[in-house]
Motif scaffolding. Sequence first.
Motif, PDB file in Angstrom:
ATOM      1  N   THR A 147      -1.439   1.581 -10.817  1.00 29.84           N
ATOM      2  CA  THR A 147      -0.819   0.928  -9.670  1.00 29.84           C
ATOM      3  C   THR A 147       0.521   0.358 -10.111  1.00 29.84           C
ATOM      4  OG1 THR A 147      -1.786  -1.241 -10.154  1.00 29.84           O
ATOM      5  CG2 THR A 147      -3.098   0.272  -8.798  1.00 29.84           C
ATOM      6  N   ASN A 194       2.346   1.725  -3.539  1.00 39.06           N
ATOM      7  CA  ASN A 194       1.366   2.262  -4.488  1.00 39.06           C
ATOM      8  C   ASN A 194       1.080   3.736  -4.231  1.00 39.06           C
ATOM      9  OD1 ASN A 194       0.393   0.348  -6.527  1.00 39.06           O
ATOM     10  ND2 ASN A 194      -0.181  -0.926  -4.783  1.00 39.06           N
ATOM     11  N   SER A 195       1.042   4.125  -2.964  1.00 41.25           N
ATOM     12  CA  SER A 195       0.831   5.529  -2.627  1.00 41.25           C
ATOM     13  C   SER A 195       1.982   6.383  -3.164  1.00 41.25           C
ATOM     14  CB  SER A 195       0.721   5.683  -1.105  1.00 41.25           C
ATOM     15  OG  SER A 195       0.564   7.035  -0.748  1.00 41.25           O
ATOM     16  N   LYS A 225       0.836  -1.204   0.000  1.00 38.03           N
ATOM     17  CA  LYS A 225       0.000   0.000   0.000  1.00 38.03           C
ATOM     18  C   LYS A 225       0.870   1.253   0.000  1.00 38.03           C
ATOM     19  CE  LYS A 225      -3.831   2.176   2.502  1.00 38.03           C
ATOM     20  NZ  LYS A 225      -4.750   2.063   3.674  1.00 38.03           N
TER      21      LYS A 225
END
Length: 390
Positions: free
Chosen positions: A319, A302-303, A299
């Motif tokens: 992504t 991806n951020s 996560k």
Amino acid sequence: MSSIKKLNKSGPKAASYKACFTLGSGARRVRRSKLVKTKREAQSWLAEQSLKYPNMNTVWRRSLRFEDYYKLWFKMERANVVEPATADTYSVTLSHLKPFFKKGIGQITNMQVQSVFNALGKTLSHATLLKDLSHLRMMCRAAIRKGDLSYNPCEDIDLGGNNARIKPYEKKFMAVSDLRIIQDFLLKYSYEFTDINRLVIFICTQTAMRCGEALALRVDDIDCKARTIRVDQSYDSAHSRLKVPKTPTSNRLIPISSECANVLDGWIVQHQKWLQDAKISNSKGLIFLNKRGQLPTAKNINSSFHQLQKRLDINPIYTVHSLRSTLASLMVEQGVPVTYVAKALGHAPGSNVTLKYYIDVLPSAVQADREQAVKVISSTGESGTSGRSS
């Protein structure tokens, strides 16, 4: 004979029921009991005991609500044979199904199952419905083996699905021009200890690796002289654990460019120094441990990737996995055999996964095809045809 007794006890921690399990007679009699707070807990415990003895009556299992039977089935037959990440998908399936199935499994009908999946199809994708049905079907097959069901109500179910839940084509495949902008930026970037997320993205842009595979890389996996990266494990960030790949074909050796090897060579030396200065132990030789001595999560990666896209004036809709799909399609478009691409991605030989999910026409080729189609259509009357109309 097994039974459930209600107790006259009070207090927040006091047990309200006593489940008594009895099997056989005489010297071979088996007796067990357990104090629980609710009648449902007592029923579930007795049902679990009955599964441990093949000749035991199925009455306690048949009396369970669907939710309790599903949990019992998973505990007894699936929990010890699936990875934690896979176990999570079984929990998701239960969250989808339990609002619809309120009674025991013996009362589930084929028509009811079809009705439930019709309702779920309004909000869930076809792929999600397929997984939910697969789990439900497995449970029912186990129930048939145990004598708790006479037939499987999950056969011949038609699945729909909400197409809006499917990732749009535009989000799955990146324009080659955008890919090159990202690759060029990351190749020339000067990485600091705080730039671990960006370096993980860089690895993915150079290898088409899965994010979890990149996060699990160790110093010994990188051979800068031979310009290769060995993949033999993955990081499950949802459960903070390193794991072996799901299939043997995921173990592979990936070639890299000399430029990529130079970046990694410099990073490994500097990263080890940073860890030593921060007094962070790294017994496994992981190359992406951060200042807290931890690996970042998928996560987080991806951020960071979305932030990078914004910085480079790219629409932040992709992504990290989009890089994998784009690179796979690009390799095929440039003439790399599909068999090699499948091997590079870690897919099993003869598998349709590569073609089904990763290979598609890139946006630039789509636009060229569209322009060609318009040109052909608009010039139909100019190509020497008879010009007759019907």
